[in-house]
Design a protein around this motif. Structure first.
Motif, PDB file in Angstrom:
ATOM      1  N   VAL A 299       0.860  -1.150   0.406  1.00 17.48           N
ATOM      2  CA  VAL A 299       0.312  -0.149  -0.127  1.00 17.48           C
ATOM      3  C   VAL A 299       1.083   1.061   0.098  1.00 17.48           C
ATOM      4  CG1 VAL A 299      -1.540   0.807   1.361  1.00 17.48           C
ATOM      5  CG2 VAL A 299      -1.788  -1.324   1.259  1.00 17.48           C
ATOM      6  N   PRO A 300       0.323   2.052  -0.954  1.00 21.45           N
ATOM      7  CA  PRO A 300       1.316   3.275  -0.941  1.00 21.45           C
ATOM      8  C   PRO A 300       1.327   4.478   0.123  1.00 21.45           C
ATOM      9  CG  PRO A 300       0.489   2.905  -3.597  1.00 21.45           C
ATOM     10  CD  PRO A 300      -0.010   1.645  -2.090  1.00 21.45           C
ATOM     11  N   ALA A 301       2.167   4.940   0.929  1.00 22.29           N
ATOM     12  CA  ALA A 301       2.706   6.259   1.929  1.00 22.29           C
ATOM     13  C   ALA A 301       0.614   7.118   2.176  1.00 22.29           C
ATOM     14  CB  ALA A 301       3.324   7.116   1.551  1.00 22.29           C
ATOM     15  N   SER A 302       0.795   7.632   0.546  1.00 20.16           N
ATOM     16  CA  SER A 302      -0.047   8.589  -0.158  1.00 20.16           C
ATOM     17  C   SER A 302      -1.431   7.699   0.463  1.00 20.16           C
ATOM     18  CB  SER A 302      -0.017   9.139  -0.826  1.00 20.16           C
ATOM     19  OG  SER A 302      -0.315   8.141  -2.165  1.00 20.16           O
ATOM     20  N   VAL A 303      -1.901   6.814  -0.197  1.00 16.35           N
ATOM     21  CA  VAL A 303      -2.923   5.825   0.622  1.00 16.35           C
ATOM     22  C   VAL A 303      -3.568   5.659   1.595  1.00 16.35           C
ATOM     23  CG1 VAL A 303      -4.653   3.532  -0.634  1.00 16.35           C
ATOM     24  CG2 VAL A 303      -2.973   4.996  -1.962  1.00 16.35           C
ATOM     25  N   ARG A 304      -2.398   5.441   3.030  1.00 17.81           N
ATOM     26  CA  ARG A 304      -2.096   4.983   4.057  1.00 17.81           C
ATOM     27  C   ARG A 304      -2.762   6.285   4.290  1.00 17.81           C
ATOM     28  NH1 ARG A 304      -0.770   0.143   5.965  1.00 17.81           N
ATOM     29  NH2 ARG A 304       0.357  -1.201   4.304  1.00 17.81           N
ATOM     30  N   ALA A 305      -2.467   7.000   4.119  1.00 16.47           N
ATOM     31  CA  ALA A 305      -2.770   8.593   5.013  1.00 16.47           C
ATOM     32  C   ALA A 305      -4.090   8.707   4.564  1.00 16.47           C
ATOM     33  CB  ALA A 305      -1.942   8.943   4.022  1.00 16.47           C
ATOM     34  N   ALA A 306      -4.870   8.692   3.235  1.00 21.61           N
ATOM     35  CA  ALA A 306      -6.007   8.657   2.936  1.00 21.61           C
ATOM     36  C   ALA A 306      -6.988   7.956   3.239  1.00 21.61           C
ATOM     37  CB  ALA A 306      -5.263   9.129   1.352  1.00 21.61           C
ATOM     38  N   ILE A 307      -6.603   6.580   3.811  1.00 24.76           N
ATOM     39  CA  ILE A 307      -7.978   5.889   3.708  1.00 24.76           C
ATOM     40  C   ILE A 307      -7.348   5.063   5.577  1.00 24.76           C
ATOM     41  CG2 ILE A 307      -8.816   3.191   3.408  1.00 24.76           C
ATOM     42  CD1 ILE A 307      -8.041   4.326   0.345  1.00 24.76           C
ATOM     43  N   LYS A 308      -8.630   4.986   6.543  1.00 22.91           N
ATOM     44  CA  LYS A 308      -8.960   5.503   7.889  1.00 22.91           C
ATOM     45  C   LYS A 308      -9.740   4.002   7.664  1.00 22.91           C
ATOM     46  CE  LYS A 308     -10.226   6.098  12.202  1.00 22.91           C
ATOM     47  NZ  LYS A 308     -10.997   6.776  13.121  1.00 22.91           N
ATOM     48  N   PRO A 309      -9.296   1.914   7.682  1.00 24.72           N
ATOM     49  CA  PRO A 309      -9.699   1.491   7.276  1.00 24.72           C
ATOM     50  C   PRO A 309     -10.213   1.192   8.549  1.00 24.72           C
ATOM     51  CG  PRO A 309      -7.113   0.922   7.855  1.00 24.72           C
ATOM     52  CD  PRO A 309      -7.411   2.468   7.956  1.00 24.72           C
ATOM     53  N   SER A 310     -12.005   0.355   8.301  1.00 26.82           N
ATOM     54  CA  SER A 310     -12.781   0.060   8.670  1.00 26.82           C
ATOM     55  C   SER A 310     -13.250  -0.737   9.712  1.00 26.82           C
ATOM     56  CB  SER A 310     -13.991   0.110   7.605  1.00 26.82           C
ATOM     57  OG  SER A 310     -14.268  -1.134   6.504  1.00 26.82           O
ATOM     58  N   MET A 311     -11.820  -1.678   9.231  1.00 27.22           N
ATOM     59  CA  MET A 311     -11.874  -3.146  10.227  1.00 27.22           C
ATOM     60  C   MET A 311     -10.707  -3.206  10.312  1.00 27.22           C
ATOM     61  SD  MET A 311     -13.757  -5.787   7.976  1.00 27.22           S
ATOM     62  CE  MET A 311     -13.903  -6.978   9.217  1.00 27.22           C
ATOM     63  N   PRO A 312     -10.355  -3.956  11.158  1.00 25.23           N
ATOM     64  CA  PRO A 312      -9.018  -4.292  11.323  1.00 25.23           C
ATOM     65  C   PRO A 312      -8.637  -5.950  10.555  1.00 25.23           C
ATOM     66  CG  PRO A 312     -10.051  -5.743  13.222  1.00 25.23           C
ATOM     67  CD  PRO A 312     -10.760  -4.750  12.973  1.00 25.23           C
ATOM     68  N   PRO A 313      -6.942  -5.900  10.234  1.00 22.47           N
ATOM     69  CA  PRO A 313      -6.744  -6.988   9.518  1.00 22.47           C
ATOM     70  C   PRO A 313      -6.907  -8.374   9.416  1.00 22.47           C
ATOM     71  CG  PRO A 313      -4.888  -5.516  10.511  1.00 22.47           C
ATOM     72  CD  PRO A 313      -6.035  -5.389  11.185  1.00 22.47           C
ATOM     73  N   LEU A 314      -7.028  -9.129   8.777  1.00 24.81           N
ATOM     74  CA  LEU A 314      -7.535 -10.643   9.179  1.00 24.81           C
ATOM     75  C   LEU A 314      -6.998 -11.048  10.566  1.00 24.81           C
ATOM     76  CD1 LEU A 314      -8.735 -12.577   5.596  1.00 24.81           C
ATOM     77  CD2 LEU A 314     -10.051 -11.981   7.353  1.00 24.81           C
ATOM     78  N   PRO A 315      -7.960 -11.962  11.250  1.00 29.17           N
ATOM     79  CA  PRO A 315      -6.848 -12.390  11.914  1.00 29.17           C
ATOM     80  C   PRO A 315      -5.409 -13.258  12.098  1.00 29.17           C
ATOM     81  CG  PRO A 315      -9.422 -13.048  12.944  1.00 29.17           C
ATOM     82  CD  PRO A 315      -8.915 -12.550  10.968  1.00 29.17           C
ATOM     83  N   GLU A 316      -4.370 -13.568  12.221  1.00 27.88           N
ATOM     84  CA  GLU A 316      -2.887 -13.856  12.207  1.00 27.88           C
ATOM     85  C   GLU A 316      -3.277 -15.936  12.269  1.00 27.88           C
ATOM     86  OE1 GLU A 316      -0.247 -13.039  10.617  1.00 27.88           O
ATOM     87  OE2 GLU A 316      -0.711 -10.740  10.596  1.00 27.88           O
ATOM     88  N   ARG A 317      -3.158 -15.922  11.380  1.00 28.84           N
ATOM     89  CA  ARG A 317      -2.939 -17.702  11.366  1.00 28.84           C
ATOM     90  C   ARG A 317      -2.099 -18.531  11.391  1.00 28.84           C
ATOM     91  NH1 ARG A 317      -6.961 -18.884   6.652  1.00 28.84           N
ATOM     92  NH2 ARG A 317      -6.164 -16.673   5.683  1.00 28.84           N
ATOM     93  N   PRO A 318      -1.343 -18.721  12.615  1.00 28.00           N
ATOM     94  CA  PRO A 318      -0.724 -19.721  12.790  1.00 28.00           C
ATOM     95  C   PRO A 318       0.077 -20.234  11.217  1.00 28.00           C
ATOM     96  CG  PRO A 318      -2.327 -20.994  13.781  1.00 28.00           C
ATOM     97  CD  PRO A 318      -2.554 -20.009  13.348  1.00 28.00           C
ATOM     98  N   PHE A 319       1.127 -20.728  11.034  1.00 30.30           N
ATOM     99  CA  PHE A 319       1.778 -21.259  10.239  1.00 30.30           C
ATOM    100  C   PHE A 319       1.735 -22.892  11.031  1.00 30.30           C
ATOM    101  CE2 PHE A 319       2.052 -17.550   7.621  1.00 30.30           C
ATOM    102  CZ  PHE A 319       1.584 -18.115   6.261  1.00 30.30           C
ATOM    103  N   PRO A 320       1.613 -24.450  10.376  1.00 30.92           N
ATOM    104  CA  PRO A 320       1.902 -25.811  11.119  1.00 30.92           C
ATOM    105  C   PRO A 320       3.541 -25.652  11.260  1.00 30.92           C
ATOM    106  CG  PRO A 320       1.562 -25.677   9.037  1.00 30.92           C
ATOM    107  CD  PRO A 320       1.310 -24.922   9.118  1.00 30.92           C
ATOM    108  N   PRO A 321       4.551 -26.247  12.355  1.00 29.97           N
ATOM    109  CA  PRO A 321       5.135 -26.021  12.640  1.00 29.97           C
ATOM    110  C   PRO A 321       6.542 -27.301  11.963  1.00 29.97           C
ATOM    111  CG  PRO A 321       4.629 -26.874  14.424  1.00 29.97           C
ATOM    112  CD  PRO A 321       3.213 -26.370  13.849  1.00 29.97           C
TER     113      PRO A 321
END
Length: 588
Positions: A299-321
Motif C-alpha cells: 500500500v503506497p504511503a499516500s493511500v495509507r494516509a488517505a484511507i482509515k480502515p473500517s475494520m482490523p486485518p484478518l486474524p493472524e493464522r498460524p503456520f504449522p511447525p
C-alpha cells in the motif's frame, strides 16, 4: 519433461527422493501403513465437511501429503467481453488480474475501447481495507514513479470480487468456519461429519445442488451464496451487501495454465459479473498461471494516509511447525533454558553441529490423484506438480518486495526455473539461500561456518566460509572482488554475533521463485545463542532490486546431540550438459 542430461539435476532430485523416503516412513507411522490422508467423504455425503472438501479437492486446491489448501496466489489473463466504465460498457482488449489471498489483495490491469472509439486504461488495486487506482503498476512505491489515487468507496466492491472468485469463494467459505485456523488447513480437519452449519458458514441442498452460504471477509454484513455444480465447482455466487446484489456466474472450468505448466488447478473459462442485474464485467479466460506465483500489492504511503480502515486485518493464522524426522532430541538438549556455554573472552560459544528447521518441506510427497486428473496420474507426478505450491519462498507469506519494474521478471524467471535457477547450472547457492550453517567452529578471532549439501532443490556441495570476528574494519580492496558468499566481517553486539556481508556476484538467487538480486546485495546476519538454541536472523538489502530491505522469517538452530552429525560427506562433481533441452515449466 524431457531429461536434461544434467548430473546436477540428478543430484537435486536425489535429495528430494531421500526426503520422500523419510516422508513415507513418517506417513506409515502416522497412518498405520496407509499413505492416504485419513479423510475421504462418504459416498453421497451432503454435510458441510464433505462439501467443502470436495469443492477444494475438485478445484485442485489441496496439495501435498496432508492435502492442505495451498492456493495462495495466481495470475489471470482474459480477453474479449466488456467492463463497465462510467456507467457504460467498454470493450476489453486486455484484462490481467493478479491475486494474493494471503494479503487479501488483487490488482486488475485492463484496457478497453469506449463506444466512441476512445481507448481507456486503468489499474485497480485492493489490499484488505485499502483501495486505489494506479497509472502504472506499483505507482509511488518508488519515489517519483507513477501516481496512486485513493478510492475508499471501492474497497467493498473489490473485496467482494476477490472473495467471490472461483477459488476465493471456497477460501472465504473455509474462513467462515474458523478464521483463526492454521493457514492452508485441509477443510476436513476443521469439521466433523454430519454438521451442516459451522461458524458463519452453512450448506443446504437445492434442486440436488449444494448451496454454501458464507460471509465476505472484510465487508461487514455482506453474505455470499455459492451454488456448486455436479463437480463441486461454483457455477453461481450471489453476494448481498445492503441494497446491492452482485451475481457472478462461472463456466467452462479447466486447467488454463499455459501448455508447459499444466498442474491440474482449475479455473473458470467464462466469468460474468452483474450488479443489481446490470452486467458490469464479462471476461473470457485466455490463460492463468497458478502455483504460488509472485504477487505483491504494498500500500503506497499516500493511500495509507488517505484511507482509515473500517475494520482490523484478518486474524493472524498460524503456520504449522515443521516436524522433526527421526528420534527427537532430548528435551534438555533442545531447551534454550540450558546454560549458554561461553568462551574465555565471555562471548557465547557457537561451536557445534546445528539443525535448522525449514518451512513446509515436510508437505512434499505422495498426494492422492485428484478427481479431475487423467489415468496417467501417479503420486510421483503429483509430487512434482505440488513443488510449485509448497516451496517456502513461493508459498510465503514473507516475500521480498521487488521494484515494480521487476515483478514480471520474477514471474518469468520462476516460470522457467528449470533452466534459469542457478541450482540447475551447478552454481553455489550463495547467501541467504543456503540458509543457516550446519557446523560452526569458533576461535577468538574468527568463525568457520560449514553449510549442508543438497538443500533447496538439491543445491550446495558443503561450502564453507571463514568470517573474522575481531571488529576489524572492511578492506576496500577486498570489496572489489565479488564472490558467491560475499565479503564478510563480524562483530559482537552483546551476546549476538553480527555478520555484515557485501561484494556478492549477481548470478545467485535469494530463494526459489525467481528471487534474483543485483551485485549491490548487502546482508546482515545475526546469531544469538541461548542455551542449546541459536536465533538466526537475516536482513536482505538490495537498493537496485528491492523497494525496501527484506527481513526474512527468523529460524531456530538447535544443537544436535550427535557431535558427528555435522560432518560433511564428500559429494560427486557437478556437470551440466544439454541445457537447451528444457521442455517444461513444471517448477521444482
Amino acid at each position: 519433461m524431457k531429461a536434461r542430461g544434467s548430473i546436477r539435476r540428478t543430484a537435486a532430485f536425489g535429495a528430494v527422493a531421500a526426503l520422500c523416503g523419510l516422508l513415507t516412513a513418517a506417513l506409515q507411522a502416522q497412518f498405520g501403513g496407509n499413505q492416504n490422508p485419513p479423510y475421504t467423504p462418504a459416498k453421497d455425503a451432503k454435510d458441510l465437511r464433505a462439501v467443502l472438501f470436495n469443492w477444494t479437492w475438485y478445484m485442485g486446491m489441496l496439495r501435498g501429503i496432508d492435502e492442505h489448501e495451498l492456493m495462495v496466489s495466481l495470475e489471470y489473463q482474459g480477453t474479449g467481453g466488456t467492463i463497465q466504465v462510467d456507467g457504460q460498457p467498454c470493450t476489453l482488449t486486455k484484462y490481467r488480474a493478479s491475486i494474493n489471498y494471503q494479503t487479501s489483495g488483487e490488482r486488475v490491469q485492463y484496457t478497453c475501447t469506449r463506444a466512441n472509439g476512445q481507448a481507456y486504461s486503468n489499474v485497480e488495486v485492493v489490499s484488505w481495507q485499502y483501495a486505489w487506482n494506479e497509472d502504472i503498476p506499483g505507482a509511488e512505491l518508488v519515489a517519483g514513479k507513477g501516481k496512486a489515487t485513493p478510492i475508499p468507496g471501492a474497497v467493498q466492491e473489490r473485496l467482494i470480487r476477490l472473495w467471490a472468485s472461483p477459488q476465493g469463494a471456497a477460501k472465504a467459505a473455509i474462513l467462515g468456519v474458523n478464521d483463526k485456523h492454521e493457514w492452508g488447513a485441509n477443510p476436513a480437519t476443521l469439521l466433523k461429519d454430519g454438521v451442516m452449519t459451522a461458524g458463519n458458514t452453512s450448506v443446504a441442498w437445492e434442486g440436488g445442488k449444494p448451496v454454501v452460504t458464507f460471509p465476505i471477509p472484510g465487508v461487514p454484513g455482506a453474505t455470499a451464496s455459492a451454488t456448486l455444480d455436479s463437480k463441486y465447482m461454483a457455477e453461481r455466487v450471489v453476494v448481498k451487501n445492503g441494497s446491492t446484489t452482485t451475481e457472478f456466474t462461472y463456466g467452462d472450468y479447466k486447467d488454463w495454465n499455459n501448455p508447459l505448466n499444466r498442474i491440474d488447478t482449475l479455473y473458470a473459462g467464462k466469468m460474468t459479473e452483474r450488479r443489481n442485474g446490470t452486467v458490469v464485467r464479462d471476461v473470457t479466460t485466455k490463460e492463468t498461471e497458478t502455483g504460488s506465483v509472485y504477487v505483491v500489492m504494498p500500500v503506497p504511503a499516500s493511500v495509507r494516509a488517505a484511507i482509515k480502515p473500517s475494520m482490523p486485518p484478518l486474524p493472524e493464522r498460524p503456520f504449522p511447525p515443521a516436524p522433526t524426522f527421526g528420534p527427537p532430541a532430548p528435551a534438555a538438549q533442545a531447551s534454550q533454558d540450558q546454560p549458554t556455554p561461553r568462551r574465555a573472552d565471555g562471548h557465547p560459544d557457537l561451536t557445534g553441529s546445528w539443525q535448522s528447521g525449514g518451512f513446509f518441506n515436510w508437505r512434499y510427497g505422495f498426494r492422492r490423484c485428484g478427481p479431475t486428473q487423467t489415468s496417467d496420474c501417479s503420486r510421483t507426478v503429483n509430487q512434482t506438480y505440488d513443488y510449485e505450491f509448497e516451496a517456502p519462498s513461493r508459498f510465503g507469506p514473507n516475500r521480498p518486495v521487488y521494484k515494480p519494474e521487476y515483478w514480471d521478471k520474477v514471474i518469468a524467471l520462476d516460470m522457467w526455473t528449470n533452466k534459469e535457477d542457478p541450482v540447475m547450472t551447478c552454481k553455489p547457492l550463495g547467501l541467504p539461500r543456503h540458509g543457516a550453517p550446519a557446523r560452526i567452529i569458533q576461535s577468538d578471532r574468527d568463525i568457520v561456518m560449514i553449510y549442508r549439501a543438497g538443500v533447496d532443490g538439491g543445491g550446495g556441495y558443503g561450502e564453507y566460509r571463514v568470517v573474522p570476528t575481531d571488529n576489524r574494519k572492511r578492506d576496500p580492496k577486498r570489496e572489489l572482488e565479488a564472490t558467491f558468499y560475499g565479503y564478510s566481517v563480524g562483530r559482537w553486539e552483546g551476546d549476538t554475533l553480527v555478520i555484515d556481508s557485501n561484494s556478492f556476484v549477481d548470478s545467485t538467487w535469494l530463494a526459489r521463485g525467481g528471487f534474483f538480486h543485483s551485485d549491490q546485495l548487502h546482508l546482515v546476519e545475526k546469531f544469538t545463542r541461548k542455551g542449546n538454541q541459536i536465533l538466526y536472523e537475516v536482513t536482505v538489502d538490495d537498493p537496485d532490486a528491492l523497494v525496501e530491505p527484506w527481513v526474512m522469517t527468523p529460524r531456530i538452530m538447535t544443537l544436535m546431540p550427535n557431535g558427528d552429525a555435522g560432518l560433511i560427506k564428500e559429494r560427486g562433481n557437478c556437470e551440466v550438459y544439454e541445457e537447451g533441452v528444457v521442455s517444461s515449466q513444471i517448477r521444482h
